[in-house]
Design a protein around this motif. Sequence first.
Motif, short mmCIF file in Angstrom:
data_model
loop_
_atom_site.label_atom_id
_atom_site.label_comp_id
_atom_site.label_asym_id
_atom_site.label_seq_id
_atom_site.Cartn_x
_atom_site.Cartn_y
_atom_site.Cartn_z
N ILE A 20 -25.44 -17.19 19.84
CA ILE A 20 -23.89 -17.62 19.68
C ILE A 20 -24.10 -18.70 21.14
O ILE A 20 -24.41 -19.93 20.78
N THR A 21 -25.29 -18.16 21.99
CA THR A 21 -25.37 -19.71 23.26
C THR A 21 -26.87 -20.58 23.25
O THR A 21 -26.59 -21.34 23.72
N ASN B 184 -21.93 -17.04 13.62
CA ASN B 184 -21.79 -17.19 14.65
C ASN B 184 -22.86 -17.90 15.87
O ASN B 184 -22.89 -18.53 16.97
N SER B 185 -24.10 -18.46 15.44
CA SER B 185 -23.93 -19.06 15.24
C SER B 185 -23.08 -21.54 15.01
O SER B 185 -22.89 -22.20 16.58
N PHE B 186 -22.90 -21.13 14.07
CA PHE B 186 -21.28 -22.37 14.33
C PHE B 186 -20.80 -22.01 15.02
O PHE B 186 -20.46 -23.36 15.81
N LEU B 187 -20.22 -21.09 15.90
CA LEU B 187 -18.76 -20.95 16.72
C LEU B 187 -19.76 -21.30 17.19
O LEU B 187 -18.48 -21.73 18.17
N GLY B 188 -20.52 -20.73 18.16
CA GLY B 188 -21.24 -21.36 19.32
C GLY B 188 -21.34 -22.75 19.47
O GLY B 188 -20.83 -23.18 21.10
N PHE C 90 -11.87 -19.66 24.71
CA PHE C 90 -11.46 -20.51 22.48
C PHE C 90 -13.13 -19.06 21.71
O PHE C 90 -11.84 -18.47 21.41
N LEU C 91 -13.30 -18.70 23.04
CA LEU C 91 -14.82 -17.99 22.04
C LEU C 91 -13.78 -16.39 22.08
O LEU C 91 -14.12 -15.34 21.40
N SER C 92 -13.20 -15.91 23.47
CA SER C 92 -13.21 -14.85 23.48
C SER C 92 -11.45 -14.24 22.48
O SER C 92 -11.63 -13.49 21.79
#
Length: 249
Positions: A74-75, A134-138, A155-157
Amino acid sequence: MHWEIFLFFLIIAFVYSSVGFGGGSSYLAVLAMYNLPYQEIRLTALICNIIVVIGGVYIYIKNKQIDWKKVIPITLVSVPMAYLGAVLKISQETFFLVLGITLVIAALLLWMKTETANEDFSVKDSGPSSLFRNSFLGGGIGFLSGLVGIGGGIFLSPLLNLLKWDTARKIAATSSVFILVNSISGIAGQLSKLSVDIDYFRILSLCLAVFIGGQIGSRMSLKWNPMIIKRMTAVLVLVAGINVLIKYW
């Protein structure tokens, strides 16, 4: 200098740190109500984010509550995207329109009551599709974070909660790391094109307010309902978002 902002920031940091939150969206919402240079608003919010979350990240790492195998995808993508969002040249009107829409969406996400996985939750979601998601979301949230001047945790949480990504504690730890690295990346991007009319004394004063309020609140650990705090934040953020949209639409 609007000295009441100092008081607002101190109170926000005190209340949120007492229940384990950062309050970054509230800082941004307060700043958006004043006629300040948009570059200063972004820079102030990001620096305050770092001050608030860095202590929490240290504690999460010390207590081994961070699942790095899930956090890194994600990061890793979010950091360069946050930098890209920060260096992207946009007008002040465009910034405030994006900010207004962002705050309204954030308010809706904050208001939602989501259920996280139980503490005995076993992680099964670790395949290639999960890595891509996860990569797309991050990356998406990271870009928006750099563009607007938030850490992205707001947004993430909620999204990770909706996805039942992990336990509440692991999601909180992940969000703290996410906010920290994206805030640093966003600041790095902004340093390349800072405006000359930024009031650095005001920024330092607000950083001091956040530090004092956060230190007091984290040590008092008041037994306030986190959901009440979240929904109070949602109302504040929604009002600020609507106010910005009315002014700049």
